[in-house]
Design an enzyme around this catalytic site. Structure first.
Site, PDB file in Angstrom:
ATOM      1  NE  ARG A   1      20.348  87.008  40.217  1.00 10.25           N
ATOM      2  CZ  ARG A   1      21.137  86.772  41.266  1.00 10.25           C
ATOM      3  NH1 ARG A   1      22.453  86.745  41.109  1.00 10.25           N
ATOM      4  NH2 ARG A   1      20.622  86.578  42.457  1.00 10.25           N
TER       5      ARG A   1
ATOM      6  CE  LYS B   1       8.858  81.457  21.090  1.00 14.28           C
ATOM      7  NZ  LYS B   1       7.385  81.592  21.042  1.00 14.28           N
TER       8      LYS B   1
ATOM      9  CD  GLU C   1       7.692  74.554  13.529  1.00 13.15           C
ATOM     10  OE1 GLU C   1       7.252  75.678  13.206  1.00 13.15           O
ATOM     11  OE2 GLU C   1       7.389  73.991  14.609  1.00 13.15           O
TER      12      GLU C   1
ATOM     13  CE  LYS D   1      12.313  81.674  15.294  1.00 12.15           C
ATOM     14  NZ  LYS D   1      11.933  80.560  16.112  1.00 12.15           N
TER      15      LYS D   1
ATOM     16  CD  GLU E   1       5.645  84.744  21.162  1.00  8.43           C
ATOM     17  OE1 GLU E   1       6.445  84.005  20.594  1.00  8.43           O
ATOM     18  OE2 GLU E   1       4.820  84.368  21.988  1.00  8.43           O
TER      19      GLU E   1
ATOM     20  NE  ARG F   1      10.173  85.042  18.519  1.00  8.07           N
ATOM     21  CZ  ARG F   1      11.352  84.871  19.075  1.00  8.07           C
ATOM     22  NH1 ARG F   1      12.045  85.909  19.463  1.00  8.07           N
ATOM     23  NH2 ARG F   1      11.847  83.672  19.231  1.00  8.07           N
TER      24      ARG F   1
ATOM     25  CG  ASN G   1       3.140  81.204  18.697  1.00  9.08           C
ATOM     26  OD1 ASN G   1       4.017  80.363  18.829  1.00  9.08           O
ATOM     27  ND2 ASN G   1       3.070  82.283  19.447  1.00  9.08           N
TER      28      ASN G   1
ATOM     29  CG  HIS H   1       3.154  76.553  16.961  1.00 10.17           C
ATOM     30  ND1 HIS H   1       3.237  76.647  15.589  1.00 10.17           N
ATOM     31  CD2 HIS H   1       4.345  76.052  17.377  1.00 10.17           C
ATOM     32  CE1 HIS H   1       4.444  76.238  15.212  1.00 10.17           C
ATOM     33  NE2 HIS H   1       5.127  75.871  16.262  1.00 10.17           N
TER      34      HIS H   1
ATOM     35  CG  HIS I   1       1.679  74.509  21.864  1.00  8.85           C
ATOM     36  ND1 HIS I   1       2.008  75.820  22.117  1.00  8.85           N
ATOM     37  CD2 HIS I   1       2.727  73.995  21.176  1.00  8.85           C
ATOM     38  CE1 HIS I   1       3.206  76.080  21.604  1.00  8.85           C
ATOM     39  NE2 HIS I   1       3.658  74.994  21.025  1.00  8.85           N
TER      40      HIS I   1
ATOM     41  CG  HIS J   1       6.879  70.828  17.839  1.00  3.01           C
ATOM     42  ND1 HIS J   1       5.976  71.469  18.655  1.00  3.01           N
ATOM     43  CD2 HIS J   1       7.393  71.783  17.022  1.00  3.01           C
ATOM     44  CE1 HIS J   1       5.962  72.761  18.363  1.00  3.01           C
ATOM     45  NE2 HIS J   1       6.814  72.982  17.379  1.00  3.01           N
TER      46      HIS J   1
HETATM   47  N1  LIG Z   1      12.460  77.874  20.797  1.00  2.71           N
HETATM   48  C1  LIG Z   1      11.741  77.952  19.714  1.00  2.71           C
HETATM   49  O1  LIG Z   1      11.590  79.016  19.113  1.00  2.71           O
HETATM   50  C2  LIG Z   1      11.104  76.701  19.179  1.00  2.71           C
HETATM   51  C3  LIG Z   1      10.526  76.706  17.907  1.00  2.71           C
HETATM   52  C4  LIG Z   1       9.995  75.512  17.418  1.00  2.71           C
HETATM   53  C5  LIG Z   1      10.039  74.355  18.197  1.00  2.71           C
HETATM   54  N2  LIG Z   1      10.585  74.399  19.438  1.00  2.71           N
HETATM   55  C6  LIG Z   1      10.645  73.190  20.270  1.00  2.71           C
HETATM   56  O2  LIG Z   1      11.475  72.238  19.626  1.00  2.71           O
HETATM   57  C7  LIG Z   1      11.093  70.927  20.033  1.00  2.71           C
HETATM   58  C8  LIG Z   1      11.048  70.022  18.839  1.00  2.71           C
HETATM   59  O3  LIG Z   1      12.314  70.013  18.244  1.00  2.71           O
HETATM   60  P1  LIG Z   1      12.832  68.792  17.339  1.00  2.71           P
HETATM   61  O4  LIG Z   1      11.812  68.437  16.364  1.00  2.71           O
HETATM   62  O5  LIG Z   1      14.187  69.144  16.877  1.00  2.71           O
HETATM   63  O6  LIG Z   1      12.796  67.593  18.372  1.00  2.71           O
HETATM   64  P2  LIG Z   1      13.856  66.780  19.221  1.00  2.71           P
HETATM   65  O7  LIG Z   1      14.824  67.632  19.888  1.00  2.71           O
HETATM   66  O8  LIG Z   1      13.034  65.867  20.068  1.00  2.71           O
HETATM   67  O9  LIG Z   1      14.584  65.872  18.134  1.00  2.71           O
HETATM   68  C9  LIG Z   1      13.841  64.900  17.428  1.00  2.71           C
HETATM   69  C10 LIG Z   1      14.459  63.511  17.524  1.00  2.71           C
HETATM   70  O10 LIG Z   1      15.641  63.472  16.736  1.00  2.71           O
HETATM   71  C11 LIG Z   1      16.740  62.962  17.505  1.00  2.71           C
HETATM   72  N3  LIG Z   1      17.915  63.605  16.917  1.00  2.71           N
HETATM   73  C12 LIG Z   1      18.256  64.906  16.959  1.00  2.71           C
HETATM   74  N4  LIG Z   1      19.252  65.146  16.107  1.00  2.71           N
HETATM   75  C13 LIG Z   1      19.580  63.966  15.531  1.00  2.71           C
HETATM   76  C14 LIG Z   1      20.515  63.585  14.539  1.00  2.71           C
HETATM   77  N5  LIG Z   1      21.265  64.469  13.890  1.00  2.71           N
HETATM   78  N6  LIG Z   1      20.572  62.279  14.199  1.00  2.71           N
HETATM   79  C15 LIG Z   1      19.756  61.358  14.779  1.00  2.71           C
HETATM   80  N7  LIG Z   1      18.821  61.675  15.676  1.00  2.71           N
HETATM   81  C16 LIG Z   1      18.733  62.972  16.046  1.00  2.71           C
HETATM   82  C17 LIG Z   1      16.376  63.283  18.906  1.00  2.71           C
HETATM   83  O11 LIG Z   1      17.017  62.422  19.813  1.00  2.71           O
HETATM   84  C18 LIG Z   1      14.877  63.076  18.909  1.00  2.71           C
HETATM   85  O12 LIG Z   1      14.573  61.720  19.043  1.00  2.71           O
HETATM   86  C19 LIG Z   1       9.758  71.062  20.741  1.00  2.71           C
HETATM   87  O13 LIG Z   1       9.946  70.872  22.121  1.00  2.71           O
HETATM   88  C20 LIG Z   1       9.336  72.494  20.445  1.00  2.71           C
HETATM   89  O14 LIG Z   1       8.564  73.057  21.485  1.00  2.71           O
HETATM   90  C21 LIG Z   1      11.124  75.541  19.940  1.00  2.71           C
END
Ligand SMILES: NC(=O)c1ccc[n+]([C@@H]2O[C@H](COP(=O)([O-])OP(=O)(O)OC[C@H]3O[C@@H](n4cnc5c(N)ncnc54)[C@H](O)[C@@H]3O)[C@@H](O)[C@H]2O)c1
Length: 370
Positions: free
Chosen positions: A122, A144, A192, A234, A244, A248, A252, A255, A259, A271
């Protein structure tokens, strides 16, 4: 130079610490942020033997009991079965309610490990150690967490349809980890950052415009400057609306469109790339509705293009199908799609945008006819 920004959350404030080379001091920072000394690192397999190892060694030297499990960072692994394997690794490591879940990787790892931490027994303490620009500037901050869910009757998934608000106890961002990030992923983070600039920081848009080349090459000073601004935006938004309910949702921006296109395999969009195209679709709506001048939309388009982000889909897709997929977006209320649209001084939320305007926004991001 270390930047320390504090986020206020209902469960208590937490710090976002940004600094080149900080990873090797992970134990010191983590020990200040949480009471537990028993942790599971959930690492992106791409960084398991590099950045995550530095974190592991730092914690072990400080007498933490720590194990590492890895996951593949791709949207198809951002699902419940991955969360279950993390729970199993936590049980195998005899984690209890005082243990700590540490995510080391990009936004996918942060979201999945964050949700595993939010739900294990939990909810246990979570620490986010982002290693992509996108995760540093956006995903790791704000609490999130979540996974994708397969949509009924098809091969598509709904993005982030199950999850929890679960603020971390610490976000530790070391921009040196970006040196190993492929250029395509680095640039995704800039999408972003540009979104944050449109939301509330014109100076951030200027910085990106002036430093476009340095940013693409991951030059430390340029990254640090942009990161400090983007994280501050942010934090400002999250602080005003943690769960949200209102403002907040502005995060989006772009987005609702992103999405829909991100899970379409044939489009091959990351993304951040989907967000860049989604941002242009949102700008198109705003221009149609008279919320912004065409010249502002053109400026943002040039900015996205200057850092090599796409502003159109690479292949033609049926607009009917795109409109249909939009209905599954979690922001759909009573069948009405809620859109975040840019204005001259930020963004606003509209749920009265006609289908015609939305259709023409999709049409505007289809591949240009040569
Ligand atoms: N929680 C939130 O508020 C929020 C906000 C925006 C996006 N997101 C989510 O985040 C995700 C996208 O995140 P992302 O762009 O970081 O993608 P990701 O986690 O897929 O990373 C992108 C790529 O980089 C590689 N990688 C990561 N760090 C590395 C490093 N230092 N060196 C070499 N390779 C590396 C990963 O293996 C992957 O192939 C989506 O799923 C999205 O929905 C969440």
């Amino acid at each position: 130079v270390t930047t320390r920004l504090t986020v206020s959350a209902a469960s208590g404030p937490y710090d976002v610490v940004i600094g080149t080379g900080l990873l090797s001091s992970a134990a010191e920072l983590c020990s200040q942020a949480v009471l537990g000394r028993h942790a599971l690192i959930v690492a992106d397999e791409q960084v398991a033997t590099t950045h995550a190892r530095v974190v592991l060694q730092s914690l072990e030297q400080a007498q933490w009991s720590v194990e590492m499990t890895t996951m593949v960072a791709c949207e198809s692994h951002k699902r419940m079965s991955t969360v279950e394997s993390i729970w199993q690794a936590a049980l195998a490591h005899r984690m209890d309610r005082h243990s700590v879940m540490i995510a080391v990787g990009g936004g996918i790892i942060g979201d999945v490990a964050g949700f595993a931490g939010a739900s294990f027994l939990r909810g246990i303490d979570v620490i986010q150690i982002p290693t992509t620009l996108l995760a540093m500037a956006d995903a790791s901050v704000g609490g999130k967490t979540g996974v994708n869910v397969p949509l009924p009757g098809g091969d598509r998934v709904g993005k982030n349809l199950a999850g929890a608000f679960w603020p971390p106890k610490l976000v530790l961002a070391d921009p040196a980890t970006l040196a190993t990030l492929p250029p395509r992923d680095l640039v995704c983070g800039l999408a972003e950052c540009i979104k944050h600039g449109v939301l509330s920081d014109p100076k951030l848009l200027e910085l990106i415009q002036n430093d476009a080349q340095a940013l693409i090459q991951a030059e430390a000073q340029a990254i640090d400057r942009v990161l400090a601004h983007a994280v501050a935006v942010k934090i400002g938004v999250v602080a005003s609306d943690e769960r949200e309910d209102g403002t907040r949702m502005l995060l989006n921006l772009g987005h609702t469109f992103a999405h829909v296109i991100e899970p379409v395999a044939s489009l091959d969009l990351r993304h951040g790339e989907a967000v860049a195209i989604g941002l242009m679709a949102a700008f198109h709506c705003s221009v149609q509705l008279g919320l912004v001048q065409d010249s502002y939309a053109t400026r943002v388009q040039s900015l996205l293009e200057s850092v090599s982000l796409p502003v159109h889909l690479s292949k033609a897709v049926s607009v009917d199908q795109l409109m249909d997929s939009m209905q599954f977006d979690k922001k759909v209320a009573n069948g009405v799609v809620r859109l975040v649209l840019p204005t001259t001084s930020g963004a606003l939320i509209r749920d009265d945008v006609s289908d015609d305007v939305v259709r023409s926004a999709w049409a505007s991001v289809l591949p240009p006819i040569c």
